[in-house]
Structures are given as structure tokens and as C-alpha cells.
Design a protein around this motif. Sequence first.
Motif, PDB file in Angstrom:
ATOM      1  N   GLU A 127       6.774  47.553   7.720  1.00  0.00           N
ATOM      2  CA  GLU A 127       7.239  48.763   7.072  1.00  0.00           C
ATOM      3  C   GLU A 127       8.734  48.757   6.920  1.00  0.00           C
ATOM      4  O   GLU A 127       9.269  49.051   5.609  1.00  0.00           O
ATOM      5  CB  GLU A 127       6.764  50.174   7.683  1.00  0.00           C
ATOM      6  CG  GLU A 127       7.181  51.390   7.095  1.00  0.00           C
ATOM      7  CD  GLU A 127       7.003  52.466   7.790  1.00  0.00           C
ATOM      8  OE1 GLU A 127       7.579  53.667   7.561  1.00  0.00           O
ATOM      9  OE2 GLU A 127       6.077  52.636   8.753  1.00  0.00           O
ATOM     10  N   VAL A 128       9.328  48.607   7.839  1.00  0.00           N
ATOM     11  CA  VAL A 128      10.804  48.770   7.866  1.00  0.00           C
ATOM     12  C   VAL A 128      11.559  47.397   7.421  1.00  0.00           C
ATOM     13  O   VAL A 128      12.567  47.576   6.785  1.00  0.00           O
ATOM     14  CB  VAL A 128      11.363  49.192   9.121  1.00  0.00           C
ATOM     15  CG1 VAL A 128      12.974  49.360   9.414  1.00  0.00           C
ATOM     16  CG2 VAL A 128      10.731  50.622   9.702  1.00  0.00           C
ATOM     17  N   ARG A 129      10.797  46.320   7.844  1.00  0.00           N
ATOM     18  CA  ARG A 129      11.492  45.148   7.346  1.00  0.00           C
ATOM     19  C   ARG A 129      12.653  44.796   7.807  1.00  0.00           C
ATOM     20  O   ARG A 129      13.828  44.582   7.274  1.00  0.00           O
ATOM     21  CB  ARG A 129      11.431  44.709   5.884  1.00  0.00           C
ATOM     22  CG  ARG A 129       9.844  44.914   5.518  1.00  0.00           C
ATOM     23  CD  ARG A 129       9.843  44.517   4.017  1.00  0.00           C
ATOM     24  NE  ARG A 129       9.777  42.992   3.983  1.00  0.00           N
ATOM     25  CZ  ARG A 129       8.910  42.243   4.161  1.00  0.00           C
ATOM     26  NH1 ARG A 129       7.840  42.939   4.634  1.00  0.00           N
ATOM     27  NH2 ARG A 129       8.820  41.004   3.870  1.00  0.00           N
ATOM     28  N   PRO A 130      13.189  45.101   9.494  1.00  0.00           N
ATOM     29  CA  PRO A 130      14.513  44.976   9.931  1.00  0.00           C
ATOM     30  C   PRO A 130      14.890  43.283   9.757  1.00  0.00           C
ATOM     31  O   PRO A 130      14.223  42.398   9.989  1.00  0.00           O
ATOM     32  CB  PRO A 130      14.272  45.158  11.351  1.00  0.00           C
ATOM     33  CG  PRO A 130      12.645  44.955  11.670  1.00  0.00           C
ATOM     34  CD  PRO A 130      12.053  45.169  10.329  1.00  0.00           C
ATOM     35  N   GLN A 131      16.227  43.132   9.603  1.00  0.00           N
ATOM     36  CA  GLN A 131      16.913  41.730   9.761  1.00  0.00           C
ATOM     37  C   GLN A 131      17.062  41.586  11.253  1.00  0.00           C
ATOM     38  O   GLN A 131      17.028  40.326  11.461  1.00  0.00           O
ATOM     39  CB  GLN A 131      17.850  41.762   8.779  1.00  0.00           C
ATOM     40  CG  GLN A 131      17.736  42.016   7.310  1.00  0.00           C
ATOM     41  CD  GLN A 131      18.125  43.049   6.732  1.00  0.00           C
ATOM     42  OE1 GLN A 131      18.194  44.034   7.856  1.00  0.00           O
ATOM     43  NE2 GLN A 131      18.549  43.423   5.623  1.00  0.00           N
ATOM     44  N   VAL A 132      17.298  42.452  11.763  1.00  0.00           N
ATOM     45  CA  VAL A 132      17.773  42.513  13.305  1.00  0.00           C
ATOM     46  C   VAL A 132      17.098  43.458  14.161  1.00  0.00           C
ATOM     47  O   VAL A 132      16.688  44.416  14.165  1.00  0.00           O
ATOM     48  CB  VAL A 132      19.370  42.837  13.544  1.00  0.00           C
ATOM     49  CG1 VAL A 132      20.001  42.787  14.933  1.00  0.00           C
ATOM     50  CG2 VAL A 132      20.309  41.906  12.521  1.00  0.00           C
ATOM     51  N   VAL A 133      16.596  42.597  15.521  1.00  0.00           N
ATOM     52  CA  VAL A 133      15.786  43.367  16.385  1.00  0.00           C
ATOM     53  C   VAL A 133      16.729  43.395  17.628  1.00  0.00           C
ATOM     54  O   VAL A 133      17.171  42.175  17.979  1.00  0.00           O
ATOM     55  CB  VAL A 133      14.343  42.488  16.552  1.00  0.00           C
ATOM     56  CG1 VAL A 133      13.749  43.344  17.810  1.00  0.00           C
ATOM     57  CG2 VAL A 133      13.539  43.001  15.328  1.00  0.00           C
ATOM     58  N   TYR A 172      18.384  39.815  19.499  1.00  0.00           N
ATOM     59  CA  TYR A 172      19.358  40.191  20.571  1.00  0.00           C
ATOM     60  C   TYR A 172      18.756  40.769  21.749  1.00  0.00           C
ATOM     61  O   TYR A 172      17.884  41.627  21.766  1.00  0.00           O
ATOM     62  CB  TYR A 172      20.572  40.974  19.917  1.00  0.00           C
ATOM     63  CG  TYR A 172      21.479  40.373  19.266  1.00  0.00           C
ATOM     64  CD1 TYR A 172      22.244  39.580  19.331  1.00  0.00           C
ATOM     65  CD2 TYR A 172      21.235  40.793  17.726  1.00  0.00           C
ATOM     66  CE1 TYR A 172      23.283  39.102  18.332  1.00  0.00           C
ATOM     67  CE2 TYR A 172      22.111  40.276  16.648  1.00  0.00           C
ATOM     68  CZ  TYR A 172      23.328  39.285  17.171  1.00  0.00           C
ATOM     69  OH  TYR A 172      24.086  38.720  16.013  1.00  0.00           O
ATOM     70  N   TRP A 173      19.360  40.289  22.976  1.00  0.00           N
ATOM     71  CA  TRP A 173      18.967  40.957  24.284  1.00  0.00           C
ATOM     72  C   TRP A 173      20.085  41.588  24.670  1.00  0.00           C
ATOM     73  O   TRP A 173      21.380  41.246  24.423  1.00  0.00           O
ATOM     74  CB  TRP A 173      18.539  39.987  25.305  1.00  0.00           C
ATOM     75  CG  TRP A 173      17.239  39.094  24.877  1.00  0.00           C
ATOM     76  CD1 TRP A 173      16.341  39.477  24.103  1.00  0.00           C
ATOM     77  CD2 TRP A 173      16.577  37.840  25.367  1.00  0.00           C
ATOM     78  NE1 TRP A 173      15.102  38.502  24.039  1.00  0.00           N
ATOM     79  CE2 TRP A 173      15.745  37.590  24.601  1.00  0.00           C
ATOM     80  CE3 TRP A 173      17.378  36.821  26.342  1.00  0.00           C
ATOM     81  CZ2 TRP A 173      14.848  36.324  25.226  1.00  0.00           C
ATOM     82  CZ3 TRP A 173      16.520  35.756  26.719  1.00  0.00           C
ATOM     83  CH2 TRP A 173      15.533  35.490  25.959  1.00  0.00           C
ATOM     84  N   ALA A 265      19.220  35.690  21.157  1.00  0.00           N
ATOM     85  CA  ALA A 265      18.160  34.982  21.400  1.00  0.00           C
ATOM     86  C   ALA A 265      17.255  34.336  20.424  1.00  0.00           C
ATOM     87  O   ALA A 265      16.657  33.306  20.518  1.00  0.00           O
ATOM     88  CB  ALA A 265      16.969  35.916  22.221  1.00  0.00           C
ATOM     89  N   HIS A 266      17.554  34.731  19.157  1.00  0.00           N
ATOM     90  CA  HIS A 266      16.896  33.956  18.087  1.00  0.00           C
ATOM     91  C   HIS A 266      17.697  33.960  16.701  1.00  0.00           C
ATOM     92  O   HIS A 266      18.257  35.134  16.485  1.00  0.00           O
ATOM     93  CB  HIS A 266      15.476  34.651  17.788  1.00  0.00           C
ATOM     94  CG  HIS A 266      14.864  34.257  16.441  1.00  0.00           C
ATOM     95  ND1 HIS A 266      14.396  33.171  16.194  1.00  0.00           N
ATOM     96  CD2 HIS A 266      14.907  34.949  15.183  1.00  0.00           C
ATOM     97  CE1 HIS A 266      13.774  33.251  15.059  1.00  0.00           C
ATOM     98  NE2 HIS A 266      14.279  34.164  14.329  1.00  0.00           N
TER      99      HIS A 266
END
Length: 284
Positions: A127-133, A172-173, A265-266
Motif C-alpha cells: 500500500e505505502v511502497r516505502p523505499q526505506v525500511v 537499516y538496523w 543491512a540491504h
Amino acid sequence: MTELPSRRLLLVHAHPDDESINNGATMAKYVAEGAHVTLVTCTLGERGEVIPPELGHLSGAALGAYRRGELEAALGELGVTDVRLLGGAGRYGDSGMMGLPDNDDPACFWQADLDEAAGHLVDVMLEVRPQVVVAYDDNGGYGHPDHIQAHRVAMRAVELAAARGHRVAKVYWNRMPRSVVEDAFTRLADDLSGLPFGKSADIADLPGVVADERVTTAVDGSAYAAAKAAAMRAHATQITVAGEYFALSNDQAQPLFTTEYYELAHGHAEPGESDLFAGVEVAS
């Protein structure tokens, strides 16, 4: 659905209060800059220890409902309007600290089926389609079962979302560079006599402290220090804030950091990164 801003950040946390402690300044900064910030909270923290004596009667579902209100108040201080409870309110219960019988409760998050829980998060991602988590590391920062499970769910959801057509550019962590923590605790030792806390926390007990070279990104949130402190104060059952310091239910003082740190992390990290979206294609 209303078109979302071009930059979209999604954070995954275990309980109400974790988001403000770890990422309060980051969230406030990106909201102020026009990014869409989504918080997914996995449980309502029904087994958390309550600090104020007048609220000591709260436990179980009543505490979870109260902490949900605290969460809403905290996010109001940060300007975050998109908050989701994983799978819906009450879907996953607090698992308690590692090694307790609470961990065996079939309704707790620690016992959740990984792909089912990740599927709920994938629905939000699509739904949101984030580029960054932003998530925890594989130890959940400090070994709490809900934090470990939140890590597993977040990382699995990134995989499943990619299989369904949405690839997250960066994961990111949450981290803290050891040198920064040590310097802050040196200052805390000088200030402790003026603080309403029993003693200083032990650096070894802080989540996410790693060697400096593992930290890829530092987000300067000093302009949002007041917002972060206000958000943490909103979690009054869990946090006591005094100036530049705070304590949890153990009454042990620790620094309130307004520059927040991350390990990629990715994805690809730019040298000396200060922006979680550095190098990310942000076209919708």
C-alpha cells in the motif's frame, strides 16, 4: 487513495515507546521535510512494567489499551499520522522478557507464524511502497523476543514484497556507535547527582551498541530534540525523561540521543551518509 509523497519511510517496532526512543528525531525530521512516514507496531506492550504508582493497576489488555493511547500522543508530537498495528489491534500479544513462561503463550508475538505475520506487513508495504525500511538487527537490539521477531518479520516481509512487485531500496538496523555512547556516559557520570534516577545504566545493557565502523548512517535530528523528548514523555508508563537523559522502569539513567544512527543491512550506502534516502530513486 491519495497520492503519497515521493519519499516514503516505514519503521517496524515491537512495542509502543520503542519508536520514540530509537527513531523519534528521525521520524520528526522526515515528516517535517515532507516524507511519508509509516510506523508499524507489532504489539501493544501488554506485559510492560508500569512506572507511575498511580497507573500501577494497569495490566494485560487494559495496559495495552492505555499504551495505545500513549503511542497516539507520542506520534502527535512527532507529526506522524500513519501508524499501523500489525494484523490489527490485539492480533499479537506482548511476549514478555526472554525465558519467561509468557514466551509460550500461543497468542504472543514470539509464537506467531513468521510468514503469516510478515504477510500482514507486506500488505502495508504494498500500500505505502516505502523505499526505506528501518528495523532491528537479528538480536532485536538486546535479545527481547518481540524485538527479535520484529526483525524476522521485517526482513521476511521485504523478501515477500519483492516477490509481489515492490522492492525496498534500503533496509537499516538501529545502531549506536560505541564511541558516541561512551562519551555520552562520561557526561552522564558528571550530571548524575542532579538527576532523579537511582544510578547510571550499564553501556553493555544498551541495545544496538556496535563498533563505530559498523555504523553507516547518522541522521542529525538535533532540530527535533524537543519533539523527541515530548514523544518519550508521552509514554509515561514506560519512560521518565529528565533533561538530556531518561530512564525506563529500572530507574537507570541513560542519554537521550538526538542524532540517531543506523547500519545499512540491504542496499547501497553512500560514503558518510546522513540521509536514509541517499542514493535512492524517489520517483513514485
